[in-house]
Design a protein around this motif. Structure first.
Motif, mmCIF file in Angstrom:
data_model
loop_
_atom_site.group_PDB
_atom_site.id
_atom_site.type_symbol
_atom_site.label_atom_id
_atom_site.label_comp_id
_atom_site.label_asym_id
_atom_site.label_seq_id
_atom_site.Cartn_x
_atom_site.Cartn_y
_atom_site.Cartn_z
ATOM 1 N N GLU A 103 0.832 -1.203 0.000
ATOM 2 C CA GLU A 103 0.000 0.000 0.000
ATOM 3 C C GLU A 103 0.872 1.261 0.000
ATOM 4 O O GLU A 103 0.584 2.241 -0.680
ATOM 5 C CB GLU A 103 -0.933 0.014 1.220
ATOM 6 C CG GLU A 103 -2.033 -1.019 1.113
ATOM 7 C CD GLU A 103 -2.940 -1.055 2.337
ATOM 8 O OE1 GLU A 103 -3.119 -0.015 2.988
ATOM 9 O OE2 GLU A 103 -3.455 -2.153 2.648
ATOM 10 N N GLY A 105 -6.943 6.721 6.810
ATOM 11 C CA GLY A 105 -7.950 5.878 6.162
ATOM 12 C C GLY A 105 -8.350 4.720 7.059
ATOM 13 O O GLY A 105 -9.529 4.386 7.194
ATOM 14 N N PRO A 111 -3.098 -2.747 -4.780
ATOM 15 C CA PRO A 111 -3.782 -3.094 -3.527
ATOM 16 C C PRO A 111 -5.033 -2.246 -3.310
ATOM 17 O O PRO A 111 -5.167 -1.187 -3.911
ATOM 18 C CB PRO A 111 -2.735 -2.755 -2.461
ATOM 19 C CG PRO A 111 -1.938 -1.650 -3.072
ATOM 20 C CD PRO A 111 -1.921 -1.888 -4.554
ATOM 21 N N ALA A 112 -5.910 -2.712 -2.438
ATOM 22 C CA ALA A 112 -7.048 -1.899 -2.009
ATOM 23 C C ALA A 112 -6.587 -1.106 -0.792
ATOM 24 O O ALA A 112 -5.791 -1.602 0.002
ATOM 25 C CB ALA A 112 -8.215 -2.798 -1.633
ATOM 26 N N ILE A 113 -7.061 0.123 -0.673
ATOM 27 C CA ILE A 113 -6.675 0.923 0.494
ATOM 28 C C ILE A 113 -7.915 1.332 1.272
ATOM 29 O O ILE A 113 -8.751 2.077 0.787
ATOM 30 C CB ILE A 113 -5.833 2.142 0.096
ATOM 31 C CG1 ILE A 113 -4.577 1.628 -0.623
ATOM 32 C CG2 ILE A 113 -5.459 2.966 1.320
ATOM 33 C CD1 ILE A 113 -3.563 2.674 -0.929
ATOM 34 N N ARG A 114 -7.989 0.822 2.469
ATOM 35 C CA ARG A 114 -9.130 1.068 3.353
ATOM 36 C C ARG A 114 -9.211 2.548 3.725
ATOM 37 O O ARG A 114 -8.210 3.156 4.096
ATOM 38 C CB ARG A 114 -8.878 0.270 4.634
ATOM 39 C CG ARG A 114 -10.088 -0.090 5.429
ATOM 40 C CD ARG A 114 -9.691 -0.472 6.822
ATOM 41 N NE ARG A 114 -8.964 -1.727 6.930
ATOM 42 C CZ ARG A 114 -9.521 -2.876 7.306
ATOM 43 N NH1 ARG A 114 -10.802 -2.927 7.541
ATOM 44 N NH2 ARG A 114 -8.786 -3.951 7.437
ATOM 45 N N GLY A 115 -10.386 3.089 3.565
ATOM 46 C CA GLY A 115 -10.603 4.470 4.037
ATOM 47 C C GLY A 115 -10.111 5.556 3.104
ATOM 48 O O GLY A 115 -10.271 6.731 3.402
ATOM 49 N N LEU A 116 -9.479 5.190 1.990
ATOM 50 C CA LEU A 116 -9.032 6.215 1.050
ATOM 51 C C LEU A 116 -9.958 6.174 -0.166
ATOM 52 O O LEU A 116 -10.015 5.191 -0.895
ATOM 53 C CB LEU A 116 -7.572 5.958 0.623
ATOM 54 C CG LEU A 116 -7.018 6.906 -0.444
ATOM 55 C CD1 LEU A 116 -7.027 8.349 0.026
ATOM 56 C CD2 LEU A 116 -5.602 6.513 -0.857
ATOM 57 N N LYS A 117 -10.689 7.259 -0.338
ATOM 58 C CA LYS A 117 -11.653 7.307 -1.437
ATOM 59 C C LYS A 117 -10.925 7.560 -2.753
ATOM 60 O O LYS A 117 -9.955 8.317 -2.795
ATOM 61 C CB LYS A 117 -12.663 8.445 -1.206
ATOM 62 C CG LYS A 117 -13.303 8.421 0.175
ATOM 63 C CD LYS A 117 -14.404 7.384 0.279
ATOM 64 C CE LYS A 117 -14.959 7.258 1.664
ATOM 65 N NZ LYS A 117 -14.620 6.011 2.326
ATOM 66 N N LEU A 166 -7.772 10.075 -3.773
ATOM 67 C CA LEU A 166 -6.491 9.621 -4.331
ATOM 68 C C LEU A 166 -6.172 10.389 -5.616
ATOM 69 O O LEU A 166 -5.017 10.750 -5.858
ATOM 70 C CB LEU A 166 -6.518 8.106 -4.591
ATOM 71 C CG LEU A 166 -5.238 7.519 -5.193
ATOM 72 C CD1 LEU A 166 -4.002 7.871 -4.362
ATOM 73 C CD2 LEU A 166 -5.337 6.008 -5.335
ATOM 74 N N LEU A 194 -4.679 13.459 -4.644
ATOM 75 C CA LEU A 194 -3.305 13.278 -4.164
ATOM 76 C C LEU A 194 -2.348 13.138 -5.350
ATOM 77 O O LEU A 194 -1.208 13.577 -5.290
ATOM 78 C CB LEU A 194 -3.208 12.035 -3.265
ATOM 79 C CG LEU A 194 -3.834 12.145 -1.870
ATOM 80 C CD1 LEU A 194 -3.834 10.787 -1.170
ATOM 81 C CD2 LEU A 194 -3.092 13.162 -1.007
ATOM 82 N N VAL A 245 -10.441 2.956 -2.500
ATOM 83 C CA VAL A 245 -9.683 2.615 -3.704
ATOM 84 C C VAL A 245 -9.541 1.099 -3.866
ATOM 85 O O VAL A 245 -9.015 0.421 -2.975
ATOM 86 C CB VAL A 245 -8.280 3.254 -3.628
ATOM 87 C CG1 VAL A 245 -7.423 2.817 -4.822
ATOM 88 C CG2 VAL A 245 -8.391 4.755 -3.576
ATOM 89 N N ASN A 246 -10.032 0.614 -4.982
ATOM 90 C CA ASN A 246 -9.889 -0.803 -5.394
ATOM 91 C C ASN A 246 -10.593 -1.812 -4.480
ATOM 92 O O ASN A 246 -10.485 -3.007 -4.712
ATOM 93 C CB ASN A 246 -8.410 -1.209 -5.504
ATOM 94 C CG ASN A 246 -7.677 -0.403 -6.552
ATOM 95 O OD1 ASN A 246 -8.286 0.060 -7.512
ATOM 96 N ND2 ASN A 246 -6.382 -0.205 -6.373
#
Lengths: 405, 245
Positions: free
Chosen positions: A354, A375, B91-97, B101, B104, B128-129
């Motif tokens: 990540e 997040g 990867p998937a990222i928890r809590g990041l819309k 991103l 960013l 994300v993902n």
């Protein structure tokens, strides 16, 4: 139960150590608080109290369904603006309502441990909230517990009653100003959620580095009732131990616990327990913990007493420092067949994959870490009004979390 | 033409195992290259090494970008200099819309426009993902690159696990990212794409192709010609070339 019985039981439990958490020496704290004068108009609230409240998500300027501010042992302000909602200080409520005795120390045993016993031995302070049948809060009720006297033992006893079909949203911020280094906060809360009622209770703690905290909370939920209980503690505290218990005592009752913890020092021992006592009840508990140096014990316990219940626990922790410790203890206690109970627990570091993903987009290691941690802490919470969701989001997204992460 | 990216005698190992051996490759400004090769030959390793992922250990050789040696540069600095990558398995990222991103990647980007372009508006406020299908993941990579606007883009199998309709959309995005939609003389952006079946090549232009076998680039030439040969005989004939090296 006559009050004298309560006093008697409390006296006997004076030295009873708690089942969990480090032992607090009650004698080392000031027993008596200096009184404060009441404030009629919220605009006249001292600036430091107002600021401190804001830091724990309680903005006293915006619209609310009612406000309660307690400084040390004095309820300095309480108001209620909504029809069907009563918001009083508990001493007044006890004086006004004889029937309140039927709710007083009925969920939390007065002799549970020395902390409950200690709260019972002093004149009561805290709030009383009652939503009349069918009443609904449009704006959340806000309360702020402010511990402003150094070395004080602050005692609180709250009662929340959501009558049948009512809806209640409460946010409580507990905080100390920066000059108060040492202190103790004992908080007893008893929640009665009746048939078809919904309560969201959000508590945000922001204590000093040398403050010890021992909340004692029990929630009784009747048929079709629901609870969304959210707890956030993102600042250092010396020791904190709490283990709220919800009893799902009627068909279809629902409880949801979310906790978000960030610790860089001290010892936090926090959990929740749900007793699923009636069919078709369900519960979930999500705990997200980040340690950059402190010790976090994240407990979760689900007890399935009857068939046809559903429960899920999630305890996830990130350790971002060699000094940190996260001890995750998910427990499932199934006491009959026909249950559906599960849990997931994971403790570890931030996934390299990540980090690399975000660094490939131009973020430095620190920025990427900050984004991932924020997040991670941004728990999706159901059952909260939009304004409260935004408050919570703001709190968990504070820039300071970059530091040490 | 200026060599935007120049790789000289690059040798790379992962966890002590040598994966790339003396790779030489040059991508000039305005060019997009295809990279073919059997599974496990080192294609992804090459792209990830250029991106600067730390666990890819460079044992020898160097990577030059815009004339500068970037072999030891941290990942994010390479991104800042204009290197972008669409990962094969992000990867998937928890809590990041996804919307956050995009911001960013480039604070100036019009996230809504880009999300609409990649048919991802419904995913703007999702993590994300997380829970994305194969095609959605690939489109999410594209939307990030459209925001980032890299000068050199690396695409690791952007067409794998993707249906025809999505391949078209992704091909269109790559065409825009690599400026194949403008006059050749005006193009400054470059890229390299890994693809197994070459479906995506029907929807984008490539100028050159390379074949990698066992960690070495053994053949370079016209993309269509090489792909036809691979489709006809697999990598057997390429492997024969390897024996002659």
């Amino acid at each position: 139960m006559p009050m004298s019985d309560l006093e008697d039981r409390a006296r006997k439990a004076r030295d009873k150590k708690a089942a969990l958490g480090t032992d607090v020496d009650l004698e080392s704290y000031e027993q008596e608080a200096s009184p404060h004068s009441e404030i009629e108009d919220l605009d006249l609230l001292p600036e430091d109290v107002r600021k401190a409240a804001l830091n724990v998500g309680v903005s006293l300027d915006t619209e609310s369904g009612g406000t309660y501010v307690q400084v040390d042992q004095t309820p300095i302000h309480v108001d209620s603006n909504m029809e069907g909602i009563e918001f009083l200080d508990i001493a007044t409520a006890l004086k006004n309502y004889d029937w309140l005795k039927d709710y007083w120390w009925k969920l939390v045993p007065v002799d549970q441990d020395k902390y409950t016993a200690d709260v019972a031995q002093y004149p009561p302070a805290g709030y009383f909230i009652r939503a009349k049948p069918g009443a609904k809060t449009v704006f959340p009720l806000k309360s702020c517990m402010y511990l402003g006297q150094s070395n004080l033992n602050q005692r609180v006893h709250n009662i929340v009653i959501a009558e049948e079909g009512s809806e209640l949203h409460v946010i409580t911020g507990c905080t100390t100003p920066s000059h108060v280094q040492r202190g103790l906060h004992l908080g007893v809360s008893e929640f009665y959620i009746k048939k078809g009622a919904h309560v969201s209770f959000t508590m945000i703690h922001n204590w000093g580095k040398e403050v010890e905290v021992r909340p004692r909370t029990k929630i009784h939920i009747e048929e079709g009732g629901s609870l969304s209980n959210n707890y956030v503690c993102l600042s250092p505290v010396k020791t904190l131990q709490t283990y709220p218990t919800a009893i799902l005592d009627g068909r279809g009752a629902v409880a949801s616990f979310n906790s978000v913890l960030y610790s860089n020092q001290g010892n936090i021992d926090i959990g929740s327990e749900v007793i699923l006592r009636a069919p078709q009840t369900s519960a979930d508990s999500v705990s997200r913990a980040v340690s950059v140096g402190g010790e976090i014990i994240a407990r979760g316990r689900m007890v399935g007493e009857v068939p046809d219940v559903k429960a899920h626990l999630e305890c996830v922790g990130l350790i971002l420092s060699d000094r940190g410790r996260i001890y995750s203890i998910p427990e499932l206690d199934g006491r009959c067949g026909g249950l559906d109970m599960s849990h997931e627990a994971a403790v570890g570091k931030i996934s390299e994959e990540e980090l690399e993903y975000l660094m490939a987009r131009g973020l430095s290691m620190d920025q990427a870490t900050g984004v991932i941690v924020r997040g991670f802490l941004d728990v999706e919470i159901k059952g909260l009004p939009e304004s409260l969701k935004q408050e919570l989001h703001k709190i968990t997204q504070l820039q300071e979390l970059h530091g040490g992460a | 033409m200026i060599g935007l990216l120049e790789i000289e005698d690059l040798s790379v190992s992962i966890g002590g195992k040598r994966v790339l051996k003396n790779v030489n490759l040059k991508v000039s400004e305005g060019e997009t290259h295809a990279l073919f090769g059997p599974n496990g030959c080192g294609k992804t390793t090459l792209l990830n090494t250029i991106a600067g992922i730390p666990r890819y250990q460079v044992d020898g050789g160097r990577i030059r970008f815009k004339g500068e040696d970037i072999t030891d540069l941290p990942m994010y600095e390479r991104a800042k200099k204009g290197i972008g990558i669409a990962f094969q398995h992000p990867p998937a990222i928890r809590g990041l819309k996804l919307r956050d991103l995009i911001k960013l990647c480039n604070p100036q980007a019009d996230a809504d426009d880009l999300l609409t372009e990649m048919d991802l508006m419904d995913f703007a406020d999702r993590d994300v993902n997380r829970g994305f299908s194969g095609g959605e993941v690939k489109r999410s990579e594209m939307v990030q690159l459209l925001a980032q606007q890299p000068d050199f883009v690396m695409l690791d199998e952007p067409d794998s696990g993707v249906d025809l309709e999505n391949i078209k959309l992704i091909g269109k995005a790559i065409t825009r990212i690599t400026q194949k939609d403008i006059k050749p003389s005006k193009r400054t952006k470059s890229g390299i794409i890994i693809t197994h079946f070459g479906h995506i090549l029907d929807y984008m232009k490539t100028d050159k192709a390379h074949v990698m076998i066992e960690g070495t680039v053994i053949c370079s030439g016209d993309p269509r010609e090489i792909l036809d040969e691979i489709k006809k005989s697999g990598y057997e004939r390429c492997a024969a070339c390897l024996c002659q090296i």
